[in-house]
Design an enzyme around this catalytic site. Sequence first.
Site, mmCIF file in Angstrom:
data_model
loop_
_atom_site.group_PDB
_atom_site.id
_atom_site.type_symbol
_atom_site.label_atom_id
_atom_site.label_comp_id
_atom_site.label_asym_id
_atom_site.label_seq_id
_atom_site.Cartn_x
_atom_site.Cartn_y
_atom_site.Cartn_z
ATOM 1 N N LYS A 278 3.918 -20.798 -9.007
ATOM 2 C CA LYS A 278 4.008 -19.746 -7.981
ATOM 3 C C LYS A 278 4.255 -18.372 -8.689
ATOM 4 C CE LYS A 278 6.323 -22.669 -4.438
ATOM 5 N NZ LYS A 278 5.327 -22.156 -3.433
ATOM 6 N N ARG A 352 3.311 -32.620 0.952
ATOM 7 C CA ARG A 352 2.456 -33.610 1.820
ATOM 8 C C ARG A 352 2.172 -34.684 0.899
ATOM 9 N NH1 ARG A 352 -2.134 -29.040 2.507
ATOM 10 N NH2 ARG A 352 -0.364 -27.902 2.274
#
Length: 496
Positions: A278, A352
């Site tokens: 990120k 996920r």
Amino acid sequence: MELVVKSVSPETLKTATLVVAIGEGRKLGVAAKQLDELSGGAISAVLKRGDLAGKVGQSLLLQSLPNLKADRVLLVGVGQDAELGDRPFRKIISAILTTLKGLGGSDAALALDEIVVKGRDSYGKTRLLAESLVDGGYTFDQFKSQKAEPRALKKITLLTIKAAQAEVERAVTHATAIANGMSFTRDLGNLPPNICHPTFLGEQAKALGKEFKGLKVEVLDEKKIKELGMGSFYAVGQGSDQPPRLIVMQYNGGKKSEKPYALVGKGITFDTGGISLKPGLGMDEMKYDMGGAASVFGTLRAVLELKLPINLVCILACAENMPSGGATRPGDIVTTLSGQTVEILNTDAEGRLVLCDALTYAERFKPQAVIDIATLTGACVVALGAHTSGLLGNNDELIEQLLSAGKAADDRAWQLPLFDEYQEQLDSPFADIANIGGPKAGTITAACFLSRFAKNFNWAHLDIAGTAWTSGGKDKGATGRPVPLLTQYLLDRAKA
């Protein structure tokens, strides 16, 4: 802070501060009129001078009015609408609490029973009021050398009519448990990631099990996670020195024959993005990426405090997503607990990957319904902002129950579509499924991914990326959401 319910006349109560309503246009409410008459028109005289217009959230403190037992009277503006919406009502309560926290009195009494809140009965109105009061007292200063000074205010009495007292007391009981759960959730979220890691969350679960004897706690370590075949979950944590943990907490408050409800929480205690790193700006807020797990903790705490007559299983998939020589790479293929294979195109779509194995694990409990909660996608923040959680699922009745619970709790969600067309974005030439679906409809394709692991039960997914914490600046911090929504859903199921 202690909340007490009494059905007595306001003028008879000995208290440090008595709070009464004033409508816009300087209209005295029922309680204010009684006090005005007893004090020889002292309140109306002050209002005539123009010191308070009565608009929502305005307040004026009066000292030592004649012939009253209260030391002070706080006039609070409630506007001109016959029925208030939830938001202005909360603004009024917030204004009251802000004033009371700055006073020296140890107690206060609220004579606000006459306020009508649109679509809410005595119970619903009191729930909002009480949650706002208790949650409004939250502070997090355990890492500050200079602690906040203890507040003088210790008790607030809510005045109501005798006929409504039982419902108001029930609302206070529920609200207090929910606010305590929110506080637990906020504490976990606000902790720094060097302290709040997967092992720490496992310790918190065990501590909860000791505090509430009816709770069964199991913490599975990285060896067990790997042995079970949770290749997707294991892959996320393999780049970190902090090992992953699968936390399973079971509460059996219902009948043995009743199938449990299951809450599944994403517990990424820090998310660098892994190899798909990120940007550095704002990365500190990725300590909040365990907000789903934290909200499950808080909801469970509320359920335990209320001793709800239901069966509940809470499954937390906890890991730290770090870049290292041992980290998962873009292009890696892993095998999930369900046997489906996943091509990891982006290691920053890690939530996920832990949730899919946790959802498969939930099957063994034969649940009535499964709700997963996750700070899953930035796309949800773009779509719904910071006010509303995203909601998707495979069962219309379950979706409607959650939407209704969110409305009742003033902790709203909004349904997004889960059409089959979106599933095609997850096609992979090398594995059964890719872990990202491209730039379009990111919240929906993330839910599409999870839906492939939830085919054997009624399932809903709450994306709380925009609602779990307040971002940036001095007000940065965990919100405690969606503990009110989830607890309300379980209260509805328990018919409590």
